[in-house]
Enzyme design. Structure first.
Site, PDB file in Angstrom:
ATOM      1  N   LYS A  24       0.927  -1.253   0.071  1.00 15.54           N
ATOM      2  CA  LYS A  24      -0.109   0.044   0.123  1.00 15.54           C
ATOM      3  C   LYS A  24       0.883   1.226   0.032  1.00 15.54           C
ATOM      4  CE  LYS A  24      -3.377  -2.471  -0.478  1.00 15.54           C
ATOM      5  NZ  LYS A  24      -3.545  -3.599   0.213  1.00 15.54           N
ATOM      6  N   CYS A  37     -13.082  -7.780   2.525  1.00 15.63           N
ATOM      7  CA  CYS A  37     -14.286  -7.859   2.112  1.00 15.63           C
ATOM      8  C   CYS A  37     -14.556  -8.680   0.919  1.00 15.63           C
ATOM      9  CB  CYS A  37     -14.833  -6.650   1.836  1.00 15.63           C
ATOM     10  SG  CYS A  37     -15.019  -5.380   2.855  1.00 15.63           S
ATOM     11  N   ALA A  70      -5.442 -12.023  11.021  1.00 12.54           N
ATOM     12  CA  ALA A  70      -4.248 -12.882  11.002  1.00 12.54           C
ATOM     13  C   ALA A  70      -3.930 -13.184   9.481  1.00 12.54           C
ATOM     14  CB  ALA A  70      -4.410 -14.050  11.625  1.00 12.54           C
TER      15      ALA A  70
HETATM   16  C1  SPV Z   1      -5.312  -4.574   2.895  1.00 21.13           C
HETATM   17  O1  SPV Z   1      -5.501  -4.377   3.845  1.00 21.13           O
HETATM   18  O2  SPV Z   1      -6.008  -3.993   1.971  1.00 21.13           O
HETATM   19  C2  SPV Z   1      -4.357  -5.734   2.391  1.00 21.13           C
HETATM   20  C3  SPV Z   1      -3.391  -5.877   3.383  1.00 21.13           C
HETATM   21  O3  SPV Z   1      -4.214  -6.242   1.367  1.00 21.13           O
HETATM   22  S1  SPV Z   1      -2.188  -4.646   3.568  1.00 21.13           S
HETATM   23  O4  SPV Z   1      -2.596  -3.484   2.901  1.00 21.13           O
HETATM   24  O5  SPV Z   1      -0.720  -4.846   3.209  1.00 21.13           O
HETATM   25  O6  SPV Z   1      -2.406  -4.117   5.015  1.00 21.13           O
HETATM   26 MN    MN Z   2      -5.606  -4.730  -0.136  1.00 20.31          MN
END
Ligand code: SPV
Ligand code: MN
Length: 626
Positions: A231, A274, A387
């Site tokens: 992200k 989701c 998790a």
């Molecule tokens: C999300 O939370 O959308 C994920 C995991 O894909 S992370 O963004 O890496 O926390």
């Molecule tokens: Mn994600």
């Protein structure tokens, strides 16, 4: 100038690591690494190439340092994050902006100079006594118009190991870059560790410097805050996409099989927790990606790639019935990193697995036994809701053959879906591209989950499931979507999905496997092979088609009553949603494109007309073929 950096590197890096770095003739890279070395003061630096020996070293060090524990099954390890580090932390994730730059109220930002001083202050000396690992990756397939390069510096072997499963190697691509400054750079330190976990949680920071395209992450280990190319780089990629006229999205990419061996590709934007991974991993379909996609127009078509080549997925509720392919991948030998599950006798356990969970074990909060309470007196679950497991896509039986195709795959449809208990029907198609972008993508709401820290179950605005990562003004982001197809004559169809609709009794109206049927229906729609009924909010499936598809896909009878309860149009809820969405776009976003309000107003008119004719709740049979 350059000599000073070379000097720092020469002093700190051993001969072979220095040579590996110098093989990359990139002055900005040398400056960044020298700066990180000077700032974080690691004991040594390990530069990883794409060589399997280098990667093996990282994997082994992750165990040697205790960041990962070996489990009984070959290749399986487990990592724990601290109790306050179990999800993305939006509060402390901020953009660093120069004075005068305003990206809007939805964007968590702070003054660049102040932010840099703060985060660099926390990073000062943070790697003392530890090794800094430098890793290079390619986002998207290599040797492709889609590829972006990235470099990560981290003192966590768990982070470096996770990245090995999640991203394509990039050292060779960096060599090809020469002296170009076009790449993303992430500097991470887990900070002071107590019992192996980041101790200074009040000094946790994830700051994204838009000026230098550099990300800083400190005093955290959770992969969403630390693995740079998930992200963190998504935020920078959104800016690059904005500059260059393509889209960088929080989307899965899946191939759905149609008649006669046909495969039709869909991207799908679902907020975290989701059903995104489960959709990408549907049995007998083909996965390209489960989290991040780049979309570009190429030769009159929309094509997409997976930014990643692995999965960092939520493990809760993964069981042989609902997610057979993932279940299989997690229960046989092979490289898997479990995080924040329960461990007992070298085996991992999680909630919703359909298996017996032992009465005691070890989890992220230490020794666990049933009935153990947390500091607030609440009973501690054996495994955390968020998790996770980390695996490579390679080796999965359902892996699509185009994962590494430099041209990506043609996108037939785009799906927007959230955790919505009371408004949207399970699946519907927009009337056209603009209607889909506005009333589905830009109107997406979802109840919060524990993938981010904070309270779960609260309905939140989640445009394109990408709100957390948008790094340009929100109106501009939507404008980019509206304009994206340009002169393409047949853009992808846009659909909305809702796996979480509930009935009056508060129970879900659909089973978790029903999504497979919705996907097959969408696949047929892309090829014009099934009809639909036109409602005020979109085109919905016909009962007979669903009866046939439920039978074919799930071997299930699908009844008129089920159809009626699931596809009844809830005009009141849809009108309230329009109120909420319109208000946000009008009062909280300053650069909303006017067409968004026009399209919402048309939807309102249609809903009101239908309501006055049929009442608040309108069974699907009332709607004429579309
Ligand atoms: C999300 O939370 O959308 C994920 C995991 O894909 S992370 O963004 O890496 O926390
Ligand atoms: Mn994600």
């Amino acid at each position: 100038m350059h000599d000073r950096f070379t000097e720092i590197l020469r002093k700190k890096l051993s001969g072979d690591n220095y040579a590996k770095l110098m093989r990359l003739a990139n002055r900005k890279l040398h400056r960044l690494i020298a700066d990180a070395v000077e700032l974080c003061e690691p004991a040594s630096v390990f530069v990883s190439t794409d060589d399997p020996e280098d990667i093996r070293y990282i994997r082994e060090k992750a165990v040697e340092t205790g960041e990962e524990k070996r489990l009984a099954m070959a290749g399986h390890t487990c990592h724990f994050d601290g109790p306050n580090d179990q999800g993305r932390d939006k509060e402390v994730t901020k953009y660093l902006l120069k004075p005068g730059v305003d990206l809007g109220t939805h964007i968590n930002a702070t003054d660049r100079e102040k932010g840099l001083a703060e985060v660099r202050g926390y990073l000062k000396g943070s790697m003392t006594g530890r090794q800094m690992i430098v890793r290079f990756f390619t986002l998207g397939p290599t040797r492709s118009v889609f590829s972006i390069s990235g470099v990560q510096m981290t003192d966590s072997f768990y982070v470096a190991h996770s990245e090995d499963l999640l991203y394509r190697p990039g050292y060779e691509q960096f060599r090809a870059l020469g002296d170009s400054p076009e790449y993303i750079c992430v500097l991470h330190s887990a900070g002071r560790l107590v019992d192996g976990v980041s101790a200074d949680v009040d000094r946790k920071r994830v700051y994204i410097d838009l000026e230098d395209e550099e990300v800083y992450s400190v005093n955290t280990q959770y992969a969403g805050n630390t693995v740079g190319f998930k992200k963190l780089s998504l935020r920078l990629a959104i800016r690059k996409a904005d500059r260059e006229g393509w889209l960088s999205e929080h989307m899965l990419l899946v191939g759905i099989r149609g008649p006669k061996g046909r495969i039709t590709y869909f991207t799908g934007a679902f907020p975290s927790g989701c059903g995104k991974t489960a959709t990408a991993m549907l049995p007998d379909e083909t996965i390209v990606g489960d989290d991040l996609a780049y979309l570009r127009k190429i030769d009159g078509e929309v094509r997409a790639v997976n930014v990643e080549c692995g999965i960092f997925g939520i493990i809760r509720d993964v069981n042989p019935h609902d997610d057979p392919v993932i279940w299989d991948a997690l229960t046989k030998p092979g490289e898997v990193i479990f995080s924040n599950v329960l461990i007992q006798d070298g085996k991992s356990y999680w909630e919703g697995s359909g298996q017996d969970i032992p009465e005691e074990g070890v989890n992220y909060a230490g020794t666990w036994r049933r009935g153990k309470k947390n500091d607030n007196g609440k009973e501690l679950a054996p495994s955390h809701w968020n998790a996770r497991y980390t695996i490579r896509l390679e080796g999965l039986p359902n892996l699509d053959k185009h994962l590494d195709d430099p041209d990506g795959v043609v996108v037939g449809g785009i799906i927007y879906g959230g955790r919505d208990s009371d408004t949207w029907v399970p699946v519907q198609q927009s009337f056209d591209w603009i209607h889909g972008v506005v009333t589905m993508g830009a109107s997406l709401e979802s109840e919060t989950t524990l993938a981010t820290l904070g309270k779960p179950g609260i309905r939140a605005f989640q445009p394109m499931s990408n709100l957390d990562f948008v790094s340009i003004p929100l109106g501009r982001y939507v404008r980019n979507h509206l304009d994206f197809p340009g002169d393409i004559t047949k853009p992808p169809l846009i659909f909305a999905a809702n796996y979480y609709l509930k009935g009056k009794d508060g129970k879900y109206l659909n089973g978790m496997t029903d999504k497979h049927v919705w996907m097959k229906w969408m696949e047929r729609r892309v090829h014009g092979e099934v009809d639909c009924a036109r409602t005020p909010t979109g085109c919905i499936p016909l009962l007979d088609d669903l009866k046939r598809l439920f039978k074919e896909v799930l071997g299930k009878e699908y009844t008129r009553e089920e159809y009626s309860s699931q596809f009844t149009l809830r005009t009141l809820e849809n009108l309230s949603k329009l109120d909420r969405i319109e208000k946000i776009w009008r009062t909280e976003v300053s650069d909303t494109p006017e067409v968004l309000f026009e399209v919402l107003a048309e939807q309102r008119k249609r809903l009101e007309k239908t309501r006055s004719k049929f009442g608040d709740y309108v069974p699907p049979f009332e709607f004429a073929p579309g």
